[in-house]
Design a protein around this motif. Structure first.
Motif, mmCIF file in Angstrom:
data_model
loop_
_atom_site.group_PDB
_atom_site.id
_atom_site.type_symbol
_atom_site.label_atom_id
_atom_site.label_comp_id
_atom_site.label_asym_id
_atom_site.label_seq_id
_atom_site.Cartn_x
_atom_site.Cartn_y
_atom_site.Cartn_z
ATOM 1 N N LYS A 88 2.112 3.715 4.652
ATOM 2 C CA LYS A 88 1.148 4.228 3.677
ATOM 3 C C LYS A 88 -0.165 3.443 3.744
ATOM 4 C CE LYS A 88 4.460 6.792 1.671
ATOM 5 N NZ LYS A 88 4.460 8.258 1.655
ATOM 6 N N ASP A 89 -1.274 4.157 3.528
ATOM 7 C CA ASP A 89 -2.572 3.534 3.262
ATOM 8 C C ASP A 89 -2.879 3.758 1.785
ATOM 9 O OD1 ASP A 89 -2.900 2.675 5.799
ATOM 10 O OD2 ASP A 89 -4.505 4.052 6.351
ATOM 11 N N SER A 147 -4.212 13.976 0.036
ATOM 12 C CA SER A 147 -3.826 12.637 -0.428
ATOM 13 C C SER A 147 -3.143 12.728 -1.787
ATOM 14 C CB SER A 147 -5.060 11.741 -0.552
ATOM 15 O OG SER A 147 -5.743 11.629 0.666
ATOM 16 N N ARG A 201 0.271 8.784 12.275
ATOM 17 C CA ARG A 201 -0.914 8.151 12.861
ATOM 18 C C ARG A 201 -0.584 6.733 13.337
ATOM 19 N NH1 ARG A 201 -5.509 7.145 8.773
ATOM 20 N NH2 ARG A 201 -4.899 9.270 8.208
ATOM 21 N N ALA A 202 0.192 5.983 12.538
ATOM 22 C CA ALA A 202 0.569 4.621 12.921
ATOM 23 C C ALA A 202 1.456 4.634 14.157
ATOM 24 C CB ALA A 202 1.295 3.935 11.759
ATOM 25 N N GLU A 254 -8.719 -1.691 -0.661
ATOM 26 C CA GLU A 254 -8.023 -0.811 0.282
ATOM 27 C C GLU A 254 -6.935 -1.622 0.985
ATOM 28 O OE1 GLU A 254 -10.451 1.329 2.974
ATOM 29 O OE2 GLU A 254 -11.557 2.394 1.404
ATOM 30 N N ASP A 283 -2.099 7.676 1.035
ATOM 31 C CA ASP A 283 -2.026 8.546 2.216
ATOM 32 C C ASP A 283 -0.837 8.152 3.075
ATOM 33 O OD1 ASP A 283 -4.464 10.231 2.067
ATOM 34 O OD2 ASP A 283 -5.480 8.296 2.082
ATOM 35 N N ARG A 321 -4.034 -1.317 3.891
ATOM 36 C CA ARG A 321 -3.605 -0.476 4.998
ATOM 37 C C ARG A 321 -2.213 -0.855 5.498
ATOM 38 N NH1 ARG A 321 -7.071 2.314 7.919
ATOM 39 N NH2 ARG A 321 -6.162 1.651 9.910
ATOM 40 N N ARG A 322 -1.542 0.179 6.007
ATOM 41 C CA ARG A 322 -0.257 0.026 6.704
ATOM 42 C C ARG A 322 0.809 -0.672 5.849
ATOM 43 N NH1 ARG A 322 -3.038 3.121 9.310
ATOM 44 N NH2 ARG A 322 -3.150 3.198 11.592
ATOM 45 N N VAL A 360 0.455 7.759 6.505
ATOM 46 C CA VAL A 360 -0.112 7.636 7.855
ATOM 47 C C VAL A 360 0.985 7.261 8.860
ATOM 48 C CG1 VAL A 360 -2.432 7.088 7.054
ATOM 49 C CG2 VAL A 360 -0.790 5.235 7.362
ATOM 50 N N SER A 394 -5.573 3.109 -1.560
ATOM 51 C CA SER A 394 -6.902 2.738 -2.064
ATOM 52 C C SER A 394 -6.837 2.670 -3.591
ATOM 53 C CB SER A 394 -7.943 3.784 -1.631
ATOM 54 O OG SER A 394 -9.187 3.522 -2.225
#
Length: 548
Positions: free
Chosen positions: A257-258, A183, A282-283, A242, A277, A244-245, A279, A260
C-alpha cells in the motif's frame, strides 16, 4: 494545500497522415498536449509511457483495427478508464456502433470531421480529466467550504427551498466525484476514528460505512496498525505525510500500500483526509525490473570473470593430464621390465596408487573439470543465446522433460524417483508457443531437480509421499506454467534472492541453476518467472511465456 493540475494529453490514432494533420490543427486550439500515432501497435506503445485524458481512435486501420486496440486497453487496469472516441468514415450503422460501444467507446465521430462537434465533445472529457487530476485539492478545499456553507444554508432553508436543492446537488456532485476515484479515501477525526469513507474504501475494507463509522481506522484498515503513530504526529504538526510501500498481510496474502495523510482543520472538525492506494502489482513489476537490471549487470561481471578464469584453468587441466600421462608411462608396462625391477607390474602400480599419486591427480582433475563447468555456466548466464526456435506443445514438452528427469542422475542421487508422485493439470486447447525447446526443458528439469533435493527425506508420519504438481493454462496472451512441490518451503527473505547468481542454500553447488533459468525465461524468451513459498507447505514456481 495547493495542487497543480497537469496539462491533459490527447492521443490521436489514425493510419492516414492527412487525417492526423487535420485533427492536430483543430485540437491545438485547446489547452492540451496532442500526441499522434499511425497504427494500433504504435498507440499501445505510446500509452505505456503517457497518461491520456482521451483517445481519438480510427476504426479502420491495417494490422490492428480500432476495435481490437480498444479491447486491449479495456482489458488493462491501468488504461481501462481512459475515454475512447471512435472515428469512422463508414456510414452510421447500428451494428457497428454497438460493437464500438461494446469494445469500450464512449462516443462516435463520423468523417468528414465537423470542427465544432469535435471540439465540443473533446472539451467535455478534458474537463472531466482536469477535475479528477485536481481531486485532492478539491476534497481538501471543498470539504471545509461545504461544512461552512451548511451552517448558512440551514438558517435560510425556510426562506429559500431552491437554495436547499442546489446544496443537495452540490453535495451529490462532490460525493460522486470522490466515489469515482480508484483510491480509498477516508476522513478521520483527531482520535483516528472514521468520519467518512468513499466507495472504494468500503470495497477494499469489506466494511459498510455504517459498520466503519466511529471505529478506529486501524480496525478497518489493517495497514494502520503500523501507521497510527505517524498519523497522529501528522495531525498534531499539521503536516502532510506520504508513506510508500507499506506491507500488509490479509489471510496470508501480501499486499503493498501507498498511504497519504493530509491533516485538515476548520471551525467544527479537525482530523485528516487519508488516501490509500493498492500498489501491489506496480511494486511487483518494479521488483521484476530491478531484478532484471541486476541480472544484466551481474551477467557482464560473470562474463568477465569466466574469460579471466578460463585461460589459466585450461593450462592447469592440460598440465595435470600431461603429468598423469608421464607417470603412467614411467610405470613398468610389461612383465620382462617388471622382472628386471624385481617385482611385478601390478605390485608397482599398487605401490604408486597406495601412495595416492593417481588419487590426488584424479581429484585435481575432477576439481578442474567442475570449475570448467562453472565457467561454462557463467558464460551461458552472461550471453543471450540466438538458438533455434520452434513451435512446441508446452504440455508435451513437460511430459518429455519428466521422462528425462526420471533418468537424471542428480534426481536419483537424492532419492528414488518412484517415491515422487507427479500430478499433471493441463487446461484444454493451449496454443503452441515459439521457444528454444532445449532451453525450456533445461528450466523445467532444473526446477524438478531442485524440488527433488528439497523434498529428500520429506516423508511424514502419515506416510504422505513427496509430490510434484505441474500445471499449464492460457492466461491472456501468455501460456502459464506452474511447478509446485510439497517440500519444506523457502523463507520469505531467501525468496527475494533466489534468482541471484551464485546464491545457494546448499553446502555444495554453484548457485547458477535458478539464475540461468530466470535468464532463459526473461531475457531469451521475453517471459516472466516468479516464486512463492511458505515454510512447511512447499514452493511454487510460476513461468509465463508469450505465444510468439
Amino acid at each position: 494545500m495547493e495542487v497543480s493540475n497537469p496539462i491533459p494529453k490527447i492521443l490521436i490514432v489514425d493510419d492516414n497522415p492527412e487525417n492526423l494533420f487535420v485533427f492536430e490543427k483543430i485540437l491545438k486550439k485547446l489547452d492540451a498536449d496532442i500526441i499522434s500515432a499511425g497504427s494500433g501497435n504504435e498507440a499501445l506503445s505510446t500509452i505505456l509511457y503517457n497518461d491520456f485524458a482521451l483517445i481519438i481512435l480510427d476504426v479502420q486501420m491495417p494490422e490492428m483495427d480500432g476495435y481490437e486496440v480498444a479491447e486491449i486497453l479495456k482489458d488493462d487496469e491501468r488504461t481501462e478508464n481512459i475515454p475512447i472516441i471512435f472515428v469512422t468514415a463508414i456510414d452510421r450503422d447500428n451494428a457497428k456502433e454497438i460493437k464500438g460501444y461494446t469494445s469500450g467507446a464512449v462516443d462516435f465521430i463520423f468523417k468528414p470531421i465537423n470542427e465544432f462537434i469535435l471540439i465540443s465533445k473533446v472539451k467535455i472529457f478534458l474537463e472531466i480529466y482536469k477535475m479528477k487530476s485536481g481531486l485532492e485539492k478539491l476534497v481538501l478545499e471543498q470539504t471545509c467550504e461545504l461544512r461552512e456553507n451548511n451552517k448558512k444554508l440551514k438558517a435560510q432553508i425556510k426562506k429559500n427551498q431552491h437554495t436547499t436543492e442546489e446544496l443537495a446537488d452540490a453535495r451529490s456532485y462532490l460525493v460522486n466525484v470522490v466515489n469515482s476515484i480508484s483510491s480509498s479515501m477516508v476522513t478521520v477525526d483527531l482520535h483516528g476514528n472514521i468520519i467518512e469513507m468513499n466507495t472504494e474504501a468500503k470495497k477494499r475494507s469489506g466494511f459498510s460505512f455504517k459498520e466503519a463509522k466511529g471505529k478506529p481506522i486501524k480496525e478497518v484498515f489493517s495497514c494502520f496498525s503500523k501507521l497510527t503513530r505517524k498519523m497522529m504526529e501528522a495531525m498534531e504538526k499539521e503536516e502532510s505525510v506520504e508513506i510508500r510501500r507499506v506491507k500488509v498481510y490479509v489471510r496470508g496474502k501480501l499486499f503493498i500500500k501507498d498511504v497519504s495523510i493530509s491533516p485538515m482543520k476548520n471551525n467544527s472538525t479537525r482530523g485528516a483526509v487519508i488516501r490509500i492506494d493498492d500498489v501491489t502489482e506496480r511494486a511487483r513489476i518494479d521488483e521484476m525490473m530491478i531484478q532484471s537490471e541486476k541480472m544484466l549487470s551481474l551477467g557482464g561481471l560473470a562474463a568477465g570473470m569466466a574469460h579471466e578464469i578460463n585461460s589459466p584453468l585450461a593450462g592447469i587441466i592440460q598440465n595435470i593430464q600431461v603429468l598423469k600421462n608421464r607417470i603412467e608411462r614411467d610405470i613398468p608396462n610389461n612383465r620382462s621390465t617388471a622382472r628386471e625391477c624385481g617385482t611385478t607390474m601390478e605390485a608397482i602400480k599398487a605401490y604408486v596408487e597406495k601412495r595416492g599419486i593417481f588419487h590426488m591427480i584424479d581429484s585435481i582433475m575432477e576439481c578442474g573439470e567442475r570449475t570448467a563447468q562453472i565457467v561454462k555456466n557463467m558464460l551461458s548466464f552472461s550471453q543471450k543465446s540466438a538458438g533455434l526456435t520452434t513451435r512446441e506443445d508446452i504440455c508435451e514438452l513437460i511430459d518429455k522433460t519428466i521422462k528425462l528427469a526420471e533418468n537424471e542422475y542428480s534426481l536419483k542421487k537424492s532419492f528414488n524417483f518412484r517415491q515422487i508422485e507427479i500430478q499433471r493439470q493441463y487446461a484444454p486447447d493451449i496454443p503452441h508457443i515459439k521457444c528454444q525447446k532445449s532451453k525450456i526443458q533445461q528450466v523445467i528439469l532444473n526446477l524438478l531437480i531442485n524440488g527433488a533435493h528439497a523434498m529428500a527425506g520429506n516423508k511424514d508420519v502419515n506416510g504422505k509421499i513427496n509430490c510434484f504438481v505441474l500445471k499449464a493454462r492460457l492466461e491472456k496472451e501468455m501460456v502459464c506454467m506452474e511447478i509446485e512441490d510439497n517440500g519444506p518451503g523457502i523463507d520469505e527473505k531467501l525468496c527475494k534472492k533466489i534468482f541471484e547468481p551464485f546464491f545457494t542454500t546448499k553446502e555444495t553447488g554453484t548457485g547458477l541453476g535458478l539464475s540461468i533459468a530466470y535468464f532463459i525465461i526473461t531475457e531469451e524468451h521475453g517471459g516472466t518467472m516468479e516464486v512463492t513459498s511458505s515454510q512447511g507447505k512447499g514452493t511454487r514456481f510460476t513461468i509465463r511465456l508469450p505465444l510468439e
